[in-house]
Design a protein around this motif. Structure first.
Motif, PDB file in Angstrom:
ATOM      1  N   GLY A 162       0.781  -1.291   0.087  1.00 57.02           N
ATOM      2  CA  GLY A 162      -0.353  -0.079  -0.060  1.00 57.02           C
ATOM      3  C   GLY A 162       0.842   1.351  -0.190  1.00 57.02           C
ATOM      4  N   GLU A 163       2.154   1.037   0.168  1.00 62.26           N
ATOM      5  CA  GLU A 163       3.116   2.544   0.304  1.00 62.26           C
ATOM      6  C   GLU A 163       3.183   3.015  -1.135  1.00 62.26           C
ATOM      7  OE1 GLU A 163       7.507   3.206   1.906  1.00 62.26           O
ATOM      8  OE2 GLU A 163       7.285   1.541   0.267  1.00 62.26           O
ATOM      9  N   PRO A 164       2.747   4.244  -1.474  1.00 60.63           N
ATOM     10  CA  PRO A 164       2.769   5.250  -2.524  1.00 60.63           C
ATOM     11  C   PRO A 164       4.302   5.185  -3.054  1.00 60.63           C
ATOM     12  CG  PRO A 164       2.527   6.594  -0.673  1.00 60.63           C
ATOM     13  CD  PRO A 164       2.388   5.268  -0.176  1.00 60.63           C
ATOM     14  N   TYR A 165       4.388   5.172  -4.265  1.00 59.09           N
ATOM     15  CA  TYR A 165       5.784   5.354  -4.951  1.00 59.09           C
ATOM     16  C   TYR A 165       5.555   6.201  -6.322  1.00 59.09           C
ATOM     17  CZ  TYR A 165       4.819   1.681  -8.386  1.00 59.09           C
ATOM     18  OH  TYR A 165       4.123   1.174  -9.325  1.00 59.09           O
ATOM     19  N   ALA A 166       6.792   6.488  -6.813  1.00 52.77           N
ATOM     20  CA  ALA A 166       6.942   6.940  -8.157  1.00 52.77           C
ATOM     21  C   ALA A 166       8.183   6.515  -8.473  1.00 52.77           C
ATOM     22  CB  ALA A 166       6.724   8.553  -8.033  1.00 52.77           C
ATOM     23  N   VAL A 167       8.393   6.206  -9.761  1.00 52.57           N
ATOM     24  CA  VAL A 167       9.537   5.774 -10.425  1.00 52.57           C
ATOM     25  C   VAL A 167       9.958   6.413 -11.707  1.00 52.57           C
ATOM     26  CG1 VAL A 167      11.085   3.892 -11.445  1.00 52.57           C
ATOM     27  CG2 VAL A 167       9.343   3.430  -9.784  1.00 52.57           C
ATOM     28  N   LEU A 168      10.955   7.382 -11.582  1.00 46.72           N
ATOM     29  CA  LEU A 168      11.360   8.369 -12.944  1.00 46.72           C
ATOM     30  C   LEU A 168      12.228   7.351 -13.741  1.00 46.72           C
ATOM     31  CD1 LEU A 168      12.548  11.292 -10.730  1.00 46.72           C
ATOM     32  CD2 LEU A 168      10.303  10.879 -11.986  1.00 46.72           C
ATOM     33  N   ASN A 169      12.085   7.359 -14.990  1.00 50.79           N
ATOM     34  CA  ASN A 169      12.697   6.548 -16.086  1.00 50.79           C
ATOM     35  C   ASN A 169      12.510   4.998 -15.685  1.00 50.79           C
ATOM     36  OD1 ASN A 169      13.457   8.550 -17.662  1.00 50.79           O
ATOM     37  ND2 ASN A 169      14.791   9.125 -16.042  1.00 50.79           N
ATOM     38  N   PRO A 170      11.423   4.441 -15.583  1.00 51.24           N
ATOM     39  CA  PRO A 170      11.178   3.027 -15.014  1.00 51.24           C
ATOM     40  C   PRO A 170      11.661   2.134 -16.129  1.00 51.24           C
ATOM     41  CG  PRO A 170       9.219   3.985 -15.818  1.00 51.24           C
ATOM     42  CD  PRO A 170      10.096   5.079 -15.846  1.00 51.24           C
ATOM     43  N   SER A 171      11.980   2.385 -17.409  1.00 49.08           N
ATOM     44  CA  SER A 171      12.458   1.273 -18.032  1.00 49.08           C
ATOM     45  C   SER A 171      13.928   1.360 -18.525  1.00 49.08           C
ATOM     46  CB  SER A 171      11.595   1.230 -19.515  1.00 49.08           C
ATOM     47  OG  SER A 171      11.895   2.470 -20.077  1.00 49.08           O
ATOM     48  N   SER A 172      14.509   2.431 -17.876  1.00 52.54           N
ATOM     49  CA  SER A 172      15.894   2.650 -18.093  1.00 52.54           C
ATOM     50  C   SER A 172      16.950   1.453 -17.322  1.00 52.54           C
ATOM     51  CB  SER A 172      16.486   3.909 -17.547  1.00 52.54           C
ATOM     52  OG  SER A 172      16.197   4.298 -16.142  1.00 52.54           O
ATOM     53  N   LEU A 173      18.115   1.606 -17.450  1.00 56.60           N
ATOM     54  CA  LEU A 173      19.085   0.905 -16.691  1.00 56.60           C
ATOM     55  C   LEU A 173      18.931   1.439 -15.151  1.00 56.60           C
ATOM     56  CD1 LEU A 173      21.743   0.239 -19.166  1.00 56.60           C
ATOM     57  CD2 LEU A 173      19.907  -1.495 -18.545  1.00 56.60           C
ATOM     58  N   ARG A 174      18.777   2.630 -14.840  1.00 54.05           N
ATOM     59  CA  ARG A 174      19.013   3.211 -13.710  1.00 54.05           C
ATOM     60  C   ARG A 174      17.824   4.233 -13.251  1.00 54.05           C
ATOM     61  NH1 ARG A 174      24.953   5.327 -12.549  1.00 54.05           N
ATOM     62  NH2 ARG A 174      26.140   2.810 -12.325  1.00 54.05           N
ATOM     63  N   PRO A 175      16.667   3.425 -13.087  1.00 55.40           N
ATOM     64  CA  PRO A 175      15.443   4.268 -12.651  1.00 55.40           C
ATOM     65  C   PRO A 175      15.452   4.775 -11.182  1.00 55.40           C
ATOM     66  CG  PRO A 175      15.004   1.921 -12.331  1.00 55.40           C
ATOM     67  CD  PRO A 175      16.492   1.945 -13.052  1.00 55.40           C
ATOM     68  N   THR A 176      14.896   5.829 -10.749  1.00 57.44           N
ATOM     69  CA  THR A 176      15.108   6.402  -9.842  1.00 57.44           C
ATOM     70  C   THR A 176      13.669   6.121  -8.941  1.00 57.44           C
ATOM     71  OG1 THR A 176      16.526   8.412 -10.632  1.00 57.44           O
ATOM     72  CG2 THR A 176      15.240   8.658  -8.734  1.00 57.44           C
TER      73      THR A 176
END
Length: 131
Positions: free
Chosen positions: A69-83
């Motif tokens: 249930g914890e909220p999240y965001a992933v920047l550049n999810p398909s990259s080799l180094r997502p944030t």
């Protein structure tokens, strides 16, 4: 040259220059270096220009909740180094987008779309041109 329309909720922060990013379902064919035309009330008689910016980046983003249930965001999810953004980092990111907390931002996206939401983060720098 993409045009962005903002609701009344986000308009003051865009106009003041406090909000210089937006998350959209599409990339709007936007590219860094292009002008970002910022409006509220587009396609109505109340249409008003909030400002003009220059796009710095347009990149993929995913917003959702972990199984716990914890909220999240992933920047550049398909990259080799997502944030991955959670907790304090997610709250800070959400504030830059006009929300009080990361939880509020994820709830807003859950109400508007289906989670996980996959879209694009558009970031601009305000121009010194008269708005």
């Amino acid at each position: 040259m993409p045009a962005y329309n903002f609701t009344k909720r986000f308009s003051p922060a865009v106009e003041s220059g406090d909000k210089t990013q937006t998350i959209r379902a599409t990339d709007k064919k936007a590219l860094p270096g292009q002008a970002a035309h910022l409006f509220t009330g587009q396609r109505t008689k109340a249409c008003r220009r909030l400002g003009l910016g220059t796009l710095i980046s347009v990149s993929p983003i995913e917003i959702g909740r972990h199984a716990c249930g914890e909220p999240y965001a992933v920047l550049n999810p398909s990259s080799l180094r997502p944030t991955h953004l959670v907790h304090f980092d997610l709250d800070r990111f959400a504030k830059a987008d006009g929300f009080q907390t990361g939880e509020e931002m994820v709830e807003w996206f859950a109400a508007q779309y289906v989670l996980p939401f996959n879209g694009f983060l558009h970031i601009w720098k305000m121009s010194n041109v008269d708005r």
